[in-house]
Write a protein that holds these residues in place. Structure first.
Motif, PDB file in Angstrom:
ATOM      1  N   TRP C 126      67.377 -57.252   2.123  1.00 47.29           N
ATOM      2  CA  TRP C 126      67.032 -57.343   3.544  1.00 47.29           C
ATOM      3  C   TRP C 126      66.189 -56.185   4.016  1.00 47.29           C
ATOM      4  N   THR C 130      62.693 -57.033   5.791  1.00 45.68           N
ATOM      5  CA  THR C 130      62.370 -56.590   7.153  1.00 45.68           C
ATOM      6  C   THR C 130      61.188 -55.630   7.153  1.00 45.68           C
ATOM      7  N   GLU C 176      67.870 -53.700  13.062  1.00 43.48           N
ATOM      8  CA  GLU C 176      68.976 -54.601  13.385  1.00 43.48           C
ATOM      9  C   GLU C 176      69.070 -55.733  12.366  1.00 43.48           C
ATOM     10  N   ALA C 177      67.908 -56.306  12.035  1.00 51.08           N
ATOM     11  CA  ALA C 177      67.911 -57.394  11.056  1.00 51.08           C
ATOM     12  C   ALA C 177      68.383 -56.894   9.701  1.00 51.08           C
ATOM     13  N   THR C 179      70.337 -54.338   9.084  1.00 51.81           N
ATOM     14  CA  THR C 179      71.769 -54.054   9.150  1.00 51.81           C
ATOM     15  C   THR C 179      72.584 -55.335   9.062  1.00 51.81           C
ATOM     16  N   ARG C 180      72.179 -56.320   9.882  1.00 50.79           N
ATOM     17  CA  ARG C 180      72.922 -57.586   9.893  1.00 50.79           C
ATOM     18  C   ARG C 180      72.858 -58.280   8.540  1.00 50.79           C
ATOM     19  N   GLY C 181      71.662 -58.279   7.960  1.00 53.06           N
ATOM     20  CA  GLY C 181      71.509 -58.932   6.663  1.00 53.06           C
ATOM     21  C   GLY C 181      72.415 -58.296   5.629  1.00 53.06           C
ATOM     22  N   VAL C 187      70.810 -63.471  10.666  1.00 54.22           N
ATOM     23  CA  VAL C 187      69.670 -62.595  10.921  1.00 54.22           C
ATOM     24  C   VAL C 187      68.516 -63.327  11.590  1.00 54.22           C
ATOM     25  N   THR C 188      68.691 -64.612  11.867  1.00 51.24           N
ATOM     26  CA  THR C 188      67.541 -65.402  12.320  1.00 51.24           C
ATOM     27  C   THR C 188      66.866 -64.793  13.543  1.00 51.24           C
ATOM     28  N   PRO C 190      66.855 -61.638  15.082  1.00 49.13           N
ATOM     29  CA  PRO C 190      66.040 -60.423  14.948  1.00 49.13           C
ATOM     30  C   PRO C 190      64.838 -60.605  14.022  1.00 49.13           C
ATOM     31  N   ILE C 191      64.991 -61.400  12.959  1.00 47.56           N
ATOM     32  CA  ILE C 191      63.861 -61.608  12.059  1.00 47.56           C
ATOM     33  C   ILE C 191      62.733 -62.327  12.788  1.00 47.56           C
TER      34      ILE C 191
END
Lengths: 56, 258, 218
Positions: C126, C130, C176-177, C179-181, C187-188, C190-191
Motif C-alpha cells: 500500500w 499510494t 491515510e490510504a 495506513t488503512r491499507g 481504502v477506496t 482515500p485512494i
C-alpha cells in the motif's frame, strides 16, 4: 468589572492578546500611512519646484 | 495616419487613463469614505465589545469563558473573509490590470494574518480550560493553521520579488491556486480527523446554541470587525498607492538628475 | 516533447545530484526516525506509513528548485517560451522528468525502507501504491512552486514555504490510504481522493505554472 470566576485568566489573556494585536496592527498601519504621506508630499513639493525652475 | 495606428493610439490613451484614473479615483473615494468607515468601526466594535465583556451573563456550561467568543468568532470570520477578499482583488488585477486590485490584496494580507493569529490564540486559550488542552487536531483548528501557512507563503512571495508588477502577478496566481488548495485541505482535514477519531468529539460550534443574550453583542462585534477590516484595508492600500507614486517620482528625479 | 524529456533526464542523471541525493535523503530520514522515537517495533510499525510519506515528500522537495532554475540561468527557458511547444506542455514534461528521477525512485524504494520501520505484510504494497498515485501530484505542485520562484536568487527556502501547504491534501489522503491499507481496512475513499487530486493537479496546474513562467521571463 464583572466577576469572571475560575476562567478569569483565560478570558483576560484572550482579550488582552486580541486587543494588543489589533491595536499593534492599527498603529503600524497608521504609522506607515503617515510616513508614506509625508514622504510623498515632500517628493511632490520637490517635483513642483523642479518643474517651476525648468520653466524659468 | 492609418486607421490601425489611430486605434492603437487611442488604446494607448486609454491605457494611460486606466493606469492613473483608478488609483486617483480610489484615493479620492477612500479619502472621503474613510472617516465614515472608521466612525462605523468605533460605534459598533467598541460598544459590542463592552457589551460582550461587561453585560453578558455566564453560560451554564462555559462559565465566563463564553466571553471569549466576542474576540474569537469575529476574528475567525475575518481571517477567512480577508483571504476571500484577497482572491477577488487578485482576480481584478489579473483580469482588468487595475493596480488598486493587486495593492489591496497586498494590503489585506497582514490584516488577515493578524486575525488568523488572534483566532488561533484565543481558541487555544479557550480550549485549555474547556478541553484540557491548548491544541487539538480538530478539523477546524487544523484548517486555520493551514490558512495561516498560506498567508505566510503569500506574504513571503510579495516580499521576495523586487519588481512590483511581477510580484503582483505571481502572488495573484498563488492566491488563486492557494484558494483551491485551501478548500481542498479543509475537506481533506475533515476526512482525516474523522478517519482517526470516528466523529469529532470536540466542536467549536458555539453559534448553534448561543442564546439571544450572547448573540446580540456578537452581531455588533461582527459588524464592527468588518468595518475595521475595511478601514484597515483602505488605509493600507492608500499607503501602498502613495509608495508607488513616491517610487515613480523618485525615479523621475533620478532621471532628471542624470 | 520527447526530445525535451530525454534531455532533461540526461541532464539529471549526468549531474548526479538530484537522482541519488533524494533517495539518500529519504533513507537517512527513515534511519533517523527510529533513533528519535525508539526501537520498539510496534510503535515503528504504527507510524511507518506516515513517516515514509513525509520522508518521500521532503526528499521530493529537495530537488524542486532544479526543475527550472538551470534552464532559467542559461537562457533555454526563453528558447522554450518561443518554441512551438506550448509552455504548458514544457511544464508537464519537466514535471514528468522530475517525477521519473525523484518520485519514481522514491516510490520503488519506500516498500524496502518500510522493512526498516518494521512494516507488516500488506503495508509494503500500500505504501508503494499510494506513493505511485501521489508522487506525480507532488512533482506537479512542486513544478508550480518552482515556476513561481524561478526568477529569485535564493528561492529555495521560499519554495518550501510555498509548496508545503499545497502538499497537505495529497499527504493527508496518501498517508491515510497507506495506513488503512496496512491495517487491512477499506481504502477506496482515500485512494479515490488521492487519485482525484493527482488528476486535477496534472490537468490544471500546468496552466498556472506556465503563466508564472511567462510572467517571470517577461
Amino acid at each position: 468589572m464583572p466577576d469572571l470566576g475560575k476562567y478569569a485568566e483565560a478570558v483576560l489573556s484572550a482579550w488582552g492578546i486580541s486587543i494588543f494585536l489589533v491595536l499593534a496592527l492599527v498603529g503600524l498601519s497608521w504609522r506607515q500611512s503617515v510616513v508614506a504621506r509625508r514622504q510623498l508630499e515632500a517628493a511632490e513639493a520637490r517635483a513642483a519646484k523642479r518643474g517651476k525652475s525648468d520653466d524659468a | 495616419m492609418t486607421k490601425m495606428e489611430r486605434t492603437k493610439q487611442s488604446r494607448d490613451a486609454w491605457n494611460w487613463l486606466w493606469e492613473w484614473a483608478n488609483p486617483v479615483k480610489f484615493m479620492h473615494l477612500t479619502g472621503k469614505a474613510l472617516p465614515w468607515v472608521v466612525g462605523l468601526t468605533l460605534v459598533t466594535l467598541i460598544p459590542g465589545l463592552i457589551w460582550g465583556f461587561f453585560f453578558t451573563p455566564e453560560a451554564d456550561k462555559f462559565g465566563s469563558s463564553v466571553k471569549i467568543i466576542y474576540v474569537h468568532v469575529p476574528s475567525a470570520m475575518m481571517a477567512i473573509n480577508a483571504w476571500a477578499m484577497m482572491l477577488v482583488a487578485s482576480l481584478i488585477w489579473l483580469v482588468r490590470r487595475h493596480h488598486v486590485g493587486a495593492l489591496a490584496a497586498k494590503a489585506a494580507a497582514p490584516v488577515g494574518v493578524v486575525f488568523t493569529v488572534i483566532a488561533l490564540l484565543t481558541g487555544a486559550i479557550w480550549g485549555q480550560p474547556m478541553w484540557g488542552t491548548w491544541w487539538a487536531w480538530d478539523p477546524r483548528l487544523t484548517s486555520f493553521l493551514i490558512l495561516f501557512l498560506f498567508y505566510l507563503g503569500y506574504m513571503a512571495l510579495w516580499a521576495a520579488i523586487d519588481d512590483p508588477d511581477t510580484a503582483a502577478d505571481l502572488t495573484s496566481v498563488l492566491a488563486i491556486v492557494g484558494s483551491v488548495f485551501a478548500v481542498l485541505s479543509r475537506y481533506a482535514v475533515n476526512f482525516w480527523n474523522q478517519g482517526l477519531h470516528q466523529g469529532a468529539s470536540l466542536s467549536l460550534d458555539a453559534e448553534e446554541n448561543v442564546a439571544d443574550v450572547y448573540w446580540q453583542p456578537l452581531v455588533l462585534t461582527l459588524v464592527g470587525i468588518v468595518a475595521l477590516f475595511v478601514a484597515l484595508v483602505f488605509i493600507r492600500t492608500r499607503t501602498q498607492l502613495r509608495r508607488r507614486r513616491l517610487h515613480a517620482l523618485e525615479l523621475r528625479e533620478r532621471m532628471a538628475d542624470a | 516533447m520527447i526530445a525535451l524529456l530525454v534531455r532533461d533526464l540526461r541532464l539529471a542523471v549526468r549531474a548526479g545530484g538530484g537522482f541519488g541525493l533524494g533517495l539518500a535523503f529519504f533513507l537517512i530520514v527513515t534511519v533517523l526516525v527510529p533513533f528519535a522515537v525508539g526501537p520498539e517495533g510496534e510503535t515503528l510499525a504504527r507510524i511507518a506509513p506516515g513517516i515514509l510519506w513525509v520522508g518521500a515528500l521532503l526528499a521530493c522537495l529537495l530537488s524542486l528548485d532544479r526543475i527550472f532554475q538551470l534552464d532559467f540561468e542559461d537562457g533555454s527557458l526563453d528558447l522554450l517560451a518561443t518554441a512551438p511547444l506550448p509552455m504548458e506542455g514544457a511544464v508537464v514534461v519537466k514535471a514528468l522528468a522530475h517525477w521519473l528521477t525523484t518520485g519514481l525512485p522514491l516510490t520503488l524504494a519506500a516498500p524496502v525502507f518500510g522493512i526498516l520501520m518494521n512494516m507488516q505484510a500488506p503495508g509494503h504494497w500500500w505504501i508503494f501504491v499510494t506513493l505511485l498515485i501521489g508522487t506525480p501530484a507532488l512533482s506537479m505542485i512542486g513544478a508550480f512552486g518552482a515556476a513561481l520562484t524561478v526568477g529569485l536568487k535564493r528561492g529555495g527556502l521560499l519554495l518550501s514555504l510555498l509548496v508545503l501547504p499545497l502538499y497537505v491534501p495529497t499527504l493527508i489522503f496518501g498517508a491515510e490510504a497507506a495506513t488503512r491499507g496496512g491495517a487491512g481496512m477499506a481504502v477506496t475513499t482515500p485512494i479515490l481522493m488521492l487519485a482525484g487530486i493527482t488528476a486535477g493537479v496534472v490537468a490544471f496546474l500546468p496552466f498556472a505554472a506556465a503563466a508564472a513562467i511567462r510572467i517571470n521571463i517577461r
